[in-house]
Design a protein around this motif. Structure first.
Motif, PDB file in Angstrom:
ATOM      1  N   TYR A  60      24.538  62.798  79.139  1.00 16.02           N
ATOM      2  CA  TYR A  60      24.060  63.670  80.306  1.00 16.02           C
ATOM      3  C   TYR A  60      24.423  65.198  79.864  1.00 16.02           C
ATOM      4  N   SER A  61      23.529  66.041  79.956  1.00 18.71           N
ATOM      5  CA  SER A  61      23.909  67.531  79.798  1.00 18.71           C
ATOM      6  C   SER A  61      24.673  68.182  81.164  1.00 18.71           C
ATOM      7  N   LYS A  62      25.231  69.262  81.011  1.00 18.91           N
ATOM      8  CA  LYS A  62      25.904  69.955  82.165  1.00 18.91           C
ATOM      9  C   LYS A  62      24.836  70.200  83.276  1.00 18.91           C
ATOM     10  N   GLU A  63      23.645  70.480  82.738  1.00 20.71           N
ATOM     11  CA  GLU A  63      22.501  70.639  83.852  1.00 20.71           C
ATOM     12  C   GLU A  63      22.030  69.439  84.389  1.00 20.71           C
ATOM     13  N   GLU A  64      21.999  68.564  83.530  1.00 22.70           N
ATOM     14  CA  GLU A  64      21.639  67.360  83.999  1.00 22.70           C
ATOM     15  C   GLU A  64      22.298  66.871  85.142  1.00 22.70           C
ATOM     16  N   ALA A  98      24.637  68.477  86.833  1.00 19.41           N
ATOM     17  CA  ALA A  98      24.518  69.277  88.064  1.00 19.41           C
ATOM     18  C   ALA A  98      23.468  68.968  89.114  1.00 19.41           C
ATOM     19  N   GLU A  99      22.209  68.479  88.592  1.00 13.95           N
ATOM     20  CA  GLU A  99      21.299  67.962  89.538  1.00 13.95           C
ATOM     21  C   GLU A  99      21.646  66.733  90.215  1.00 13.95           C
ATOM     22  N   GLU A 140      24.196  67.445  93.031  1.00 15.45           N
ATOM     23  CA  GLU A 140      23.620  67.932  94.136  1.00 15.45           C
ATOM     24  C   GLU A 140      23.055  67.006  94.970  1.00 15.45           C
ATOM     25  N   THR A 182      30.628  66.762  79.207  1.00 13.29           N
ATOM     26  CA  THR A 182      30.995  67.623  80.387  1.00 13.29           C
ATOM     27  C   THR A 182      31.109  66.339  81.485  1.00 13.29           C
ATOM     28  N   LEU A 190      31.934  70.568  87.756  1.00 15.64           N
ATOM     29  CA  LEU A 190      30.993  71.263  87.905  1.00 15.64           C
ATOM     30  C   LEU A 190      31.265  72.195  89.212  1.00 15.64           C
TER      31      LEU A 190
END
Length: 396
Positions: free
Chosen positions: A181-185, A187-188, A191, A217, A222
């Motif tokens: 999983y990427s940092k952006e994934e 983060a979602e 949330e 990550t 995060l």
């Protein structure tokens, strides 16, 4: 006949161990079996770790330790988390157990009440749902397809959450997919977990085995909220080729860690003392062997991936970490005359003399798992056997 407890009557035996046992049985009979089922590095534990373990025994360090681990090992873990993830933990936020599997088992035992739900993405590591069920919890599955690179979406997660949801398990890099999983994934996902106030169980046991231009990550990195609701699970098994030493750890909420430690005190007393001293050296000593092993696995992946991709009826995504390939093989199974992938796997073992793991054990019934934690020579021969087996039986 024993009158067994209801909690064990629904257990599914480990597919990985079952295939390995059958392969070993055939090997003992003199059959030339190549095993691609290994869930462990094919390297010995580095010498400096062996020497530290030996020295600890010679120094008389062979007695009980605190149930949650030696203070020096906890500090080594704290320092590792600070260095690698820039995360700060205190000693009362770390618990050492008898391997990451035992740590996970202990977690679910102290976390779940009857009927509590734990979200588990498919494909999953085989023990997650079984451990949840043993704690009288309910596994709730989210299927992450190949088109999603085997990673769930925030919307899927949101739709799976109910008022009984207690936690989600994330495994990145993943066993069996090798995806990250990427940092952006992350983060979602974090949330959504914040929105619904659920625990994140972050299994990061393969964090040191990453290939290409991706990076690991931890979701706990995060935000402060993500850190507070995340329990990191990790250990030395894969990173330092120490599977048999059985040392894993959890890092997170102090109340959860205390409950896990209290339970462990009544189940294992403490992790093996010698293994703890070995783990201290693993984390504080030279790390050259860790990188050497990672490079070797990456080299094998580069060599073997196109050969697997070329097998008729195999569709495979290039993994980003761990040491597994997870090809979709339902077409190959069908075209070679088998009703299921499980039957196809059995035939590979008994006719092609190659042991692989059926994806049914990971909730992904159209796949098989191939481990490249073995020599390149054996890998090449095994894939050639599979290719020949498929082409010789292929029927249009």
């Amino acid at each position: 006949m024993a009158n067994l407890a209801d909690r064990v009557k629904t257990l599914t035996p480990s597919t990985t161990l079952a295939i390995t046992a059958k392969a070993n049985e055939l090997k003992a009979q003199g059959v030339d079996i190549i095993g691609l089922g290994a869930g462990e590095p094919d390297y010995n534990t580095p010498d400096h770790i062996l020497q530290a373990a030996y020295q600890s025994m010679m120094d008389g360090k062979t007695k009980y330790t605190p149930a949650g681990g030696l203070p020096a090992l906890k500090q080594a873990i704290i320092d590792k988390l600070q260095k690698d993830q820039n995360l700060t933990y205190q000693a009362n936020e770390v618990m050492v157990g008898v391997g990451a599997k035992h740590v996970l088992y202990t977690l679910f035992q102290v976390l779940l009440n009857e009927g509590d739900e734990v979200i588990i993405p498919i494909p999953y590591w085989v023990s997650y749902p079984e451990q949840v069920k043993l704690a009288q919890g309910v596994p709730v599955y989210i299927e992450a397809t190949a088109s999603q690179q085997y990673k769930i979406s925030p919307q899927q997660l949101r739709e799976a959450i109910t008022d009984r949801t207690k936690a989600i398990v994330l495994n990145t890099p993943s066993n069996p997919t090798g995806m990250i999983y990427s940092k952006e994934e992350l983060a979602e996902i974090a949330e959504v977990c914040r929105e619904f106030d659920i625990l994140i169980v972050s299994d990061e046991i393969y964090e040191k085995l990453i290939y290409g231009d991706v990076s690991h990550t931890s979701i706990a990195e995060l935000s402060e909220d993500a850190k507070q609701r995340t329990l990191i699970i990790n250990g030395v098994s894969k990173s330092h080729s120490m599977t048999g030493w059985r040392i894993g750890y959890a890092a997170g909420d102090s109340d959860l860690i205390k409950a896990m430690t209290d339970l462990a005190s009544h189940s294992t007393s403490n992790p093996t003392t010698t293994s703890q001293y070995a783990a201290i050296e693993a984390y504080t000593g030279p790390q050259d062997a860790v990188e050497e092993m990672r490079q070797a696995f990456e080299s094998r992946l580069e060599a073997i991936f196109p050969k697997v991709e070329a097998i008729p009826g195999f569709q495979v995504i290039r993994p980003q970490g761990a040491f597994y390939l997870l090809p979709e093989v339902s077409e190959a199974a069908q075209k070679t005359g088998y009703d299921s992938v499980d039957d196809f796997v059995t035939a590979l073992l008994t006719e092609a003399n190659v042991a692989v793991i059926p994806g049914s054990g990971f909730g992904a019934h159209s796949t098989i798992r191939l481990s490249y934690a073995t020599s390149l020579e054996a890998l090449t021969e095994a894939v050639e056997r599979i290719h020949q087996f498929v082409t010789s039986k292929w029927k249009d």
